[in-house]
Write a protein that holds these residues in place. Structure first.
Motif, PDB file in Angstrom:
ATOM      1  N   GLY A   1      98.231 -21.585  44.777  1.00  0.00           N
ATOM      2  CA  GLY A   1      96.864 -21.087  44.676  1.00  0.00           C
ATOM      3  C   GLY A   1      96.516 -20.666  43.262  1.00  0.00           C
ATOM      4  O   GLY A   1      95.432 -20.980  42.759  1.00  0.00           O
ATOM      5  N   LEU A   2      97.449 -19.970  42.622  1.00  0.00           N
ATOM      6  CA  LEU A   2      97.232 -19.540  41.240  1.00  0.00           C
ATOM      7  C   LEU A   2      97.112 -20.747  40.313  1.00  0.00           C
ATOM      8  O   LEU A   2      96.213 -20.806  39.459  1.00  0.00           O
ATOM      9  CB  LEU A   2      98.387 -18.643  40.790  1.00  0.00           C
ATOM     10  N   LEU A   3      98.003 -21.717  40.496  1.00  0.00           N
ATOM     11  CA  LEU A   3      97.988 -22.909  39.657  1.00  0.00           C
ATOM     12  C   LEU A   3      96.734 -23.741  39.897  1.00  0.00           C
ATOM     13  O   LEU A   3      96.133 -24.265  38.958  1.00  0.00           O
ATOM     14  CB  LEU A   3      99.240 -23.747  39.926  1.00  0.00           C
ATOM     15  N   PHE A   4      96.328 -23.863  41.159  1.00  0.00           N
ATOM     16  CA  PHE A   4      95.140 -24.639  41.508  1.00  0.00           C
ATOM     17  C   PHE A   4      93.894 -24.013  40.876  1.00  0.00           C
ATOM     18  O   PHE A   4      93.049 -24.703  40.303  1.00  0.00           O
ATOM     19  CB  PHE A   4      94.993 -24.704  43.029  1.00  0.00           C
ATOM     20  N   ASP A   5      93.797 -22.685  40.977  1.00  0.00           N
ATOM     21  CA  ASP A   5      92.666 -21.960  40.400  1.00  0.00           C
ATOM     22  C   ASP A   5      92.653 -22.103  38.878  1.00  0.00           C
ATOM     23  O   ASP A   5      91.612 -22.364  38.269  1.00  0.00           O
ATOM     24  CB  ASP A   5      92.756 -20.488  40.801  1.00  0.00           C
ATOM     25  N   HIS A   6      93.823 -21.955  38.281  1.00  0.00           N
ATOM     26  CA  HIS A   6      93.925 -22.023  36.824  1.00  0.00           C
ATOM     27  C   HIS A   6      93.622 -23.432  36.323  1.00  0.00           C
ATOM     28  O   HIS A   6      92.962 -23.609  35.287  1.00  0.00           O
ATOM     29  CB  HIS A   6      95.337 -21.600  36.395  1.00  0.00           C
ATOM     30  N   GLY A   7      94.097 -24.446  37.062  1.00  0.00           N
ATOM     31  CA  GLY A   7      93.842 -25.827  36.658  1.00  0.00           C
ATOM     32  C   GLY A   7      92.364 -26.178  36.702  1.00  0.00           C
ATOM     33  O   GLY A   7      91.839 -26.842  35.803  1.00  0.00           O
TER      34      GLY A   7
ATOM     35  N   CYS B   1      97.732 -27.338  51.289  1.00  0.00           N
ATOM     36  CA  CYS B   1      96.885 -27.065  50.127  1.00  0.00           C
ATOM     37  C   CYS B   1      95.503 -26.578  50.545  1.00  0.00           C
ATOM     38  O   CYS B   1      94.975 -25.623  49.974  1.00  0.00           O
ATOM     39  CB  CYS B   1      96.762 -28.322  49.265  1.00  0.00           C
ATOM     40  N   PHE B   2      94.906 -27.222  51.533  1.00  0.00           N
ATOM     41  CA  PHE B   2      93.534 -26.895  51.937  1.00  0.00           C
ATOM     42  C   PHE B   2      93.450 -26.392  53.379  1.00  0.00           C
ATOM     43  O   PHE B   2      92.422 -26.521  54.030  1.00  0.00           O
ATOM     44  CB  PHE B   2      92.629 -28.118  51.768  1.00  0.00           C
ATOM     45  N   LYS B   3      94.548 -25.826  53.856  1.00  0.00           N
ATOM     46  CA  LYS B   3      94.555 -25.310  55.219  1.00  0.00           C
ATOM     47  C   LYS B   3      95.512 -24.136  55.305  1.00  0.00           C
ATOM     48  O   LYS B   3      96.611 -24.175  54.739  1.00  0.00           O
ATOM     49  CB  LYS B   3      94.984 -26.413  56.196  1.00  0.00           C
ATOM     50  N   ILE B   4      95.091 -23.087  56.013  1.00  0.00           N
ATOM     51  CA  ILE B   4      95.939 -21.911  56.209  1.00  0.00           C
ATOM     52  C   ILE B   4      96.786 -22.144  57.442  1.00  0.00           C
ATOM     53  O   ILE B   4      96.269 -22.428  58.527  1.00  0.00           O
ATOM     54  CB  ILE B   4      95.099 -20.633  56.370  1.00  0.00           C
TER      55      ILE B   4
ATOM     56  N   ALA C   1      92.693 -15.089  49.677  1.00  0.00           N
ATOM     57  CA  ALA C   1      94.139 -15.315  49.769  1.00  0.00           C
ATOM     58  C   ALA C   1      94.868 -14.037  50.147  1.00  0.00           C
ATOM     59  O   ALA C   1      95.775 -14.048  50.994  1.00  0.00           O
ATOM     60  CB  ALA C   1      94.665 -15.862  48.444  1.00  0.00           C
ATOM     61  N   ARG C   2      94.481 -12.923  49.545  1.00  0.00           N
ATOM     62  CA  ARG C   2      95.129 -11.647  49.868  1.00  0.00           C
ATOM     63  C   ARG C   2      94.776 -11.185  51.271  1.00  0.00           C
ATOM     64  O   ARG C   2      95.615 -10.620  51.989  1.00  0.00           O
ATOM     65  CB  ARG C   2      94.745 -10.593  48.836  1.00  0.00           C
TER      66      ARG C   2
ATOM     67  N   VAL D   1      82.776 -15.376  54.426  1.00  0.00           N
ATOM     68  CA  VAL D   1      83.844 -16.380  54.442  1.00  0.00           C
ATOM     69  C   VAL D   1      84.662 -16.272  55.723  1.00  0.00           C
ATOM     70  O   VAL D   1      85.212 -15.207  56.020  1.00  0.00           O
ATOM     71  CB  VAL D   1      84.762 -16.206  53.221  1.00  0.00           C
ATOM     72  N   PRO D   2      84.774 -17.363  56.490  1.00  0.00           N
ATOM     73  CA  PRO D   2      85.594 -17.324  57.716  1.00  0.00           C
ATOM     74  C   PRO D   2      87.074 -17.244  57.389  1.00  0.00           C
ATOM     75  O   PRO D   2      87.515 -17.727  56.330  1.00  0.00           O
ATOM     76  CB  PRO D   2      85.258 -18.660  58.407  1.00  0.00           C
ATOM     77  N   THR D   3      87.860 -16.660  58.252  1.00  0.00           N
ATOM     78  CA  THR D   3      89.288 -16.451  57.990  1.00  0.00           C
ATOM     79  C   THR D   3      90.078 -17.757  57.965  1.00  0.00           C
ATOM     80  O   THR D   3      91.183 -17.803  57.421  1.00  0.00           O
ATOM     81  CB  THR D   3      89.897 -15.524  59.053  1.00  0.00           C
ATOM     82  N   TRP D   4      89.513 -18.824  58.551  1.00  0.00           N
ATOM     83  CA  TRP D   4      90.240 -20.105  58.565  1.00  0.00           C
ATOM     84  C   TRP D   4      90.096 -20.869  57.249  1.00  0.00           C
ATOM     85  O   TRP D   4      90.824 -21.837  57.008  1.00  0.00           O
ATOM     86  CB  TRP D   4      89.750 -21.000  59.706  1.00  0.00           C
ATOM     87  N   MET D   5      89.164 -20.453  56.392  1.00  0.00           N
ATOM     88  CA  MET D   5      88.908 -21.211  55.156  1.00  0.00           C
ATOM     89  C   MET D   5      89.994 -20.924  54.118  1.00  0.00           C
ATOM     90  O   MET D   5      90.225 -19.779  53.731  1.00  0.00           O
ATOM     91  CB  MET D   5      87.538 -20.857  54.587  1.00  0.00           C
ATOM     92  N   ALA D   6      90.648 -21.983  53.667  1.00  0.00           N
ATOM     93  CA  ALA D   6      91.745 -21.845  52.703  1.00  0.00           C
ATOM     94  C   ALA D   6      91.211 -21.453  51.331  1.00  0.00           C
ATOM     95  O   ALA D   6      90.154 -21.932  50.909  1.00  0.00           O
ATOM     96  CB  ALA D   6      92.516 -23.159  52.612  1.00  0.00           C
ATOM     97  N   PRO D   7      91.924 -20.591  50.620  1.00  0.00           N
ATOM     98  CA  PRO D   7      91.487 -20.183  49.268  1.00  0.00           C
ATOM     99  C   PRO D   7      91.301 -21.363  48.319  1.00  0.00           C
ATOM    100  O   PRO D   7      90.374 -21.368  47.506  1.00  0.00           O
ATOM    101  CB  PRO D   7      92.623 -19.273  48.803  1.00  0.00           C
ATOM    102  N   ASN D   8      92.174 -22.367  48.408  1.00  0.00           N
ATOM    103  CA  ASN D   8      92.048 -23.530  47.522  1.00  0.00           C
ATOM    104  C   ASN D   8      90.776 -24.322  47.799  1.00  0.00           C
ATOM    105  O   ASN D   8      90.208 -24.939  46.893  1.00  0.00           O
ATOM    106  CB  ASN D   8      93.263 -24.448  47.660  1.00  0.00           C
ATOM    107  N   LEU D   9      90.337 -24.303  49.045  1.00  0.00           N
ATOM    108  CA  LEU D   9      89.076 -24.966  49.395  1.00  0.00           C
ATOM    109  C   LEU D   9      87.912 -24.224  48.754  1.00  0.00           C
ATOM    110  O   LEU D   9      86.956 -24.843  48.265  1.00  0.00           O
ATOM    111  CB  LEU D   9      88.914 -25.017  50.913  1.00  0.00           C
TER     112      LEU D   9
END
Length: 445
Positions: free
Chosen positions: A166-172, A420-423, A156-157, A94-102
């Motif tokens: 991030g938590l809400l997006f994952d849970h949803g 949301c989709f970008k760090i 994310a960490r 996983v590249p460092t630029w990839m957002a967790p929500n993505l």
């Protein structure tokens, strides 16, 4: 429309008026046209306000900035297989630029697109001829979803981009995936269009809701050694792959006492749901006894959903349940996803949970009234059929869910100053510090 009105209003304003009556007419028509423009802009404002709704009260938005996640998992499969595998993927792929929500969204696709494909393969039914290769792909994608569901948090960490969003997006996504995976598994098990399929999915919703409910009151999510978050997807993946190797007909085999293999599986699902739900209730009672009565009151919105499911299933078991099972499950799945998202949002924002939503209650009332009218007035469905009613209700449930998701994302990103989709670019020293802490934590594990 706006250009058309503006053009003619401009044309009239520059038209030469001759006589008092004509001048009065020019003024009246111009005023009417400006009123039209005003109404148009008013409608535009209404649309903008629809996507500017604050689900978290403005005076409590600071709670989002103060939120700290607390949780853990005792699963041995997670500890020795899933977690190390996810860690390896984050550090090497996983590249460092990839957002967790993505990443979360990619994991959601691993369940959503097979769900669409399976719907087409079996023509909307919950049984049918499913190719062996498709069952194996289902199993591989289900396992991939499980791994990705852990990769997003580790990413994310690692990047220092952990957030309540991030938590809400994952849970949803997990809440919706629960229904989609449930439909896939009952179809592969050949449960068919009947009450058994609805019972199996309803039983799997209970542990998810009550786990979120426990987290809301205890402020921590501690999963036991065997749980639905890790072992659940693995069991599904094994069933999918086994169905591809030996065929889906194996689940119809008789095991004695008038039971088939799939009946035994259904009993296990229901028992697991009951045990898990009971465990969550006892945890809340033991850890926050002073809030237990109030906590029980906040289970009523979910219990209403179960009651409506039971009522429609029992009354319509020879009609709507047989002919429109998949649509019925999609309808209840959307409302469950919305309810679970509201509960999780209330948790991360530390606000009062408002489980009684007008759109949900109105929708349930319409469905129950329709079923009741069908029973009282024979031949009523000659004018309106079950499929039409469910499609309309699903359409408005989807609009309501989209309204929730869009406004929650907009509010959270605005309050937390994130994408949301970008760090967001960070200071190099801050990133290095975050990564060193991450490596130190991994070495301790």
């Amino acid at each position: 429309i706006f250009i058309f009105i503006f053009f003619f209003s401009s044309r009239r304003r520059h038209t030469r008026c001759s006589g008092v009556s004509w001048a009065r007419r020019c003024v009246q028509e111009t005023d009417a046209e400006y009123m039209g423009i005003s109404q148009f802009l008013k409608h535009q404002q209404i649309i903008r306000n629809m996507f500017n709704y604050k689900y978290i009260p403005k005076d409590q938005e600071q709670n989002l900035r103060d939120y700290k996640y607390s949780g853990g998992e005792a699963s041995l499969i997670y500890k020795y297989i899933i977690s190390p595998l996810a860690e390896k993927i984050v550090n090497t792929i996983v590249p460092t630029w990839m957002a967790p929500n993505l990443i979360t969204l990619i994991g959601f696709g691993c369940v959503f697109f097979p769900w669409i494909a399976l719907w087409i393969l079996v023509d909307g039914n919950l049984n049918g001829n499913i190719p062996a290769w498709f069952c194996i792909i289902l199993g591989l994608l289900q396992f991939t979803y499980l791994v990705i569901d852990n990769v997003d948090g580790k990413q994310a960490r690692k990047t220092g981009s952990s957030s309540p969003l991030g938590l809400l997006f994952d849970h949803g996504c997990d809440a919706i995936n629960l229904t989609l995976s449930g439909v896939n598994i009952v179809t592969v098990l050949q449960l068919g269009n009947n009450w058994k399929s609805i019972l199996g999915i309803a039983a799997s919703l209970c542990p998810f809701y009550f786990a979120t409910w426990e987290e809301y009151y205890v402020n921590a999510l501690i999963l036991p050694i065997i749980n639905g978050a890790t072992e659940g997807p693995i069991v599904l993946a094994v069933i999918f792959i086994a169905s591809g190797i030996v065929g889906t007909q194996i689940w119809s085999s008789n095991v004695g006492a008038g039971l088939t293999v799939v009946d035994v599986n259904l009993i296990i699902i229901v028992l697991f749901g009951l045990v898990s739900t009971t465990n969550h209730i006892l945890n809340v009672r033991a850890k926050v006894p002073e809030q237990f009565k109030k906590a029980l009151m906040n289970t009523i919105p979910f219990l209403i959903t179960l009651i409506v499911i039971a009522y429609v299933t029992i009354v319509e078991q020879n009609d709507m349940v047989v002919n429109q099972t998949r649509l019925l499950i999609v309808y209840f799945g959307l409302h469950f996803g919305k309810l679970a998202t509201h509960l999780q949002a209330a948790h991360v924002a530390n606000v009062e949970f408002q489980g009684f939503r007008r759109t949900t209650l109105i929708s349930y009332t319409i469905l129950v009234a329709y079923v009741l009218i069908k029973q009282l007035v024979k031949g009523y469905t000659h004018q309106i059929n079950d499929r039409t009613v469910l499609l309309v209700l699903i359409f408005f449930a989807l609009l309501s869910y989209i309204h929730l998701v869009v406004n929650i994302v907009l509010q959270f990103t605005d309050v937390l100053n994130i994408k949301c989709f970008k760090i967001r670019p960070k200071d190099a020293a801050l990133v290095n510090k975050s990564e060193s802490k991450h490596e130190e934590l991994v070495s301790k594990i």
